[in-house]
Design a protein around this motif. Structure first.
Motif, PDB file in Angstrom:
ATOM      1  N   MET A  78       0.060   7.018  -8.680  1.00  0.00           N
ATOM      2  CA  MET A  78      -1.285   6.445  -8.623  1.00  0.00           C
ATOM      3  C   MET A  78      -1.172   5.002  -9.098  1.00  0.00           C
ATOM      4  O   MET A  78      -0.966   4.758 -10.283  1.00  0.00           O
ATOM      5  CB  MET A  78      -2.251   7.207  -9.537  1.00  0.00           C
ATOM      6  N   TYR A  79      -1.298   4.071  -8.156  1.00  0.00           N
ATOM      7  CA  TYR A  79      -1.078   2.679  -8.525  1.00  0.00           C
ATOM      8  C   TYR A  79      -2.126   1.779  -7.902  1.00  0.00           C
ATOM      9  O   TYR A  79      -2.432   1.894  -6.718  1.00  0.00           O
ATOM     10  CB  TYR A  79       0.314   2.233  -8.067  1.00  0.00           C
ATOM     11  N   GLY A  80      -2.665   0.892  -8.710  1.00  0.00           N
ATOM     12  CA  GLY A  80      -3.616  -0.098  -8.236  1.00  0.00           C
ATOM     13  C   GLY A  80      -4.631  -0.421  -9.312  1.00  0.00           C
ATOM     14  O   GLY A  80      -4.923   0.401 -10.178  1.00  0.00           O
ATOM     15  N   ASP A 134      -5.098   0.047  -3.189  1.00  0.00           N
ATOM     16  CA  ASP A 134      -4.855   1.116  -4.160  1.00  0.00           C
ATOM     17  C   ASP A 134      -4.653   2.442  -3.441  1.00  0.00           C
ATOM     18  O   ASP A 134      -5.267   2.697  -2.406  1.00  0.00           O
ATOM     19  CB  ASP A 134      -6.035   1.244  -5.113  1.00  0.00           C
ATOM     20  N   ILE A 179      -7.870   1.943  -8.815  1.00  0.00           N
ATOM     21  CA  ILE A 179      -7.527   3.264  -8.282  1.00  0.00           C
ATOM     22  C   ILE A 179      -8.645   4.265  -8.600  1.00  0.00           C
ATOM     23  O   ILE A 179      -9.355   4.106  -9.588  1.00  0.00           O
ATOM     24  CB  ILE A 179      -6.164   3.729  -8.858  1.00  0.00           C
ATOM     25  N   THR A 239       0.847  -1.192   0.000  1.00  0.00           N
ATOM     26  CA  THR A 239       0.000   0.000   0.000  1.00  0.00           C
ATOM     27  C   THR A 239       0.883   1.242   0.000  1.00  0.00           C
ATOM     28  O   THR A 239       1.299   1.709   1.037  1.00  0.00           O
ATOM     29  CB  THR A 239      -0.927   0.045   1.230  1.00  0.00           C
ATOM     30  N   LYS A 280      -5.517   6.189   0.513  1.00  0.00           N
ATOM     31  CA  LYS A 280      -5.733   4.864  -0.052  1.00  0.00           C
ATOM     32  C   LYS A 280      -7.181   4.476   0.132  1.00  0.00           C
ATOM     33  O   LYS A 280      -7.861   4.927   1.041  1.00  0.00           O
ATOM     34  CB  LYS A 280      -4.804   3.829   0.553  1.00  0.00           C
ATOM     35  N   SER A 281      -7.640   3.631  -0.771  1.00  0.00           N
ATOM     36  CA  SER A 281      -8.969   3.073  -0.629  1.00  0.00           C
ATOM     37  C   SER A 281      -8.901   2.049   0.497  1.00  0.00           C
ATOM     38  O   SER A 281      -7.901   1.354   0.649  1.00  0.00           O
ATOM     39  CB  SER A 281      -9.398   2.408  -1.931  1.00  0.00           C
ATOM     40  N   ASN A 333      -5.084   3.556 -12.997  1.00  0.00           N
ATOM     41  CA  ASN A 333      -3.692   3.220 -12.738  1.00  0.00           C
ATOM     42  C   ASN A 333      -2.771   4.041 -13.641  1.00  0.00           C
ATOM     43  O   ASN A 333      -2.881   3.998 -14.856  1.00  0.00           O
ATOM     44  CB  ASN A 333      -3.490   1.727 -12.979  1.00  0.00           C
ATOM     45  N   ILE A 378      -3.056   6.863  -3.783  1.00  0.00           N
ATOM     46  CA  ILE A 378      -2.522   8.024  -4.497  1.00  0.00           C
ATOM     47  C   ILE A 378      -1.567   8.741  -3.556  1.00  0.00           C
ATOM     48  O   ILE A 378      -1.911   9.021  -2.405  1.00  0.00           O
ATOM     49  CB  ILE A 378      -3.659   8.977  -4.923  1.00  0.00           C
TER      50      ILE A 378
END
Length: 172
Positions: A97-99, A159, A102, A33, A52-53, A125, A161
């Motif tokens: 921004m990864y996932g 996910d 996202i 994360t 994060k979510s 993403n 940012i």
């Protein structure tokens, strides 16, 4: 310039949003994360801000953080207002921004009268690495304004940012 190594550098959490940007390091992050390092130091101990979510945020909920007020006027500047004389002003920053699920990152220029103009809108993403972005700030020469970063939660629990090294520059 704000690299988040000590604090939020005068950037303020929005009180009317759903949750906050968190100041954190990779060494305090859970596996999977967030970035492995910050952008500034390229070390796990370096700081950045992150959303994060998770189970605590529903998809679509927003976190907003605002810059100090920027003014083109050289006189009558207030406390906590950056008084800048410029022909051109931009904000330069690094984001990650990864996932798979996202959410979004939206950057606004907001006047003191609360009028907002979207400068950038990224969804999905963008890659598992720090990316540089420079946005030109425009507007009425007499109107004070702020830059607002809005992160919108996605559906994936891992996910996130991240933002780091936010810099205002008079060169465009």
């Amino acid at each position: 310039h704000c690299n988040f190594e000590y604090d939020l550098c005068g950037w303020k959490q929005d009180e009317s949003d759903d949750f906050d940007w968190n100041l954190r390091t990779s060494s305090t992050a859970r596996l999977g994360t967030g970035p492995a390092t910050d952008h500034t130091l390229q070390e796990p101990s370096g700081y950045y801000i992150f959303i994060k979510s998770s189970f605590f945020q529903l998809p679509g909920q927003k976190a907003r953080i605002s810059s100090p007020v920027l003014s083109r006027r050289n006189k009558n500047c207030k406390v906590f207002t950056y008084c800048i004389l410029y022909a051109c002003l931009q904000i330069i920053f690094y984001y990650r921004m990864y996932g798979a699920h996202i959410g979004s990152l939206i950057v606004y220029q907001r006047t003191t009268l609360k009028h907002e103009r979207i400068l950038l809108n990224l969804t999905g993403n963008q890659g598992n690495f720090w990316q540089r972005k420079a946005l030109i700030l425009t507007g009425n020469g007499n109107e004070d304004f702020q830059v607002v970063f809005e992160g919108i939660a996605g559906k994936g629990p891992k996910d996130g940012i991240a933002l780091d090294d936010l810099t205002f520059s008079r060169e465009c």
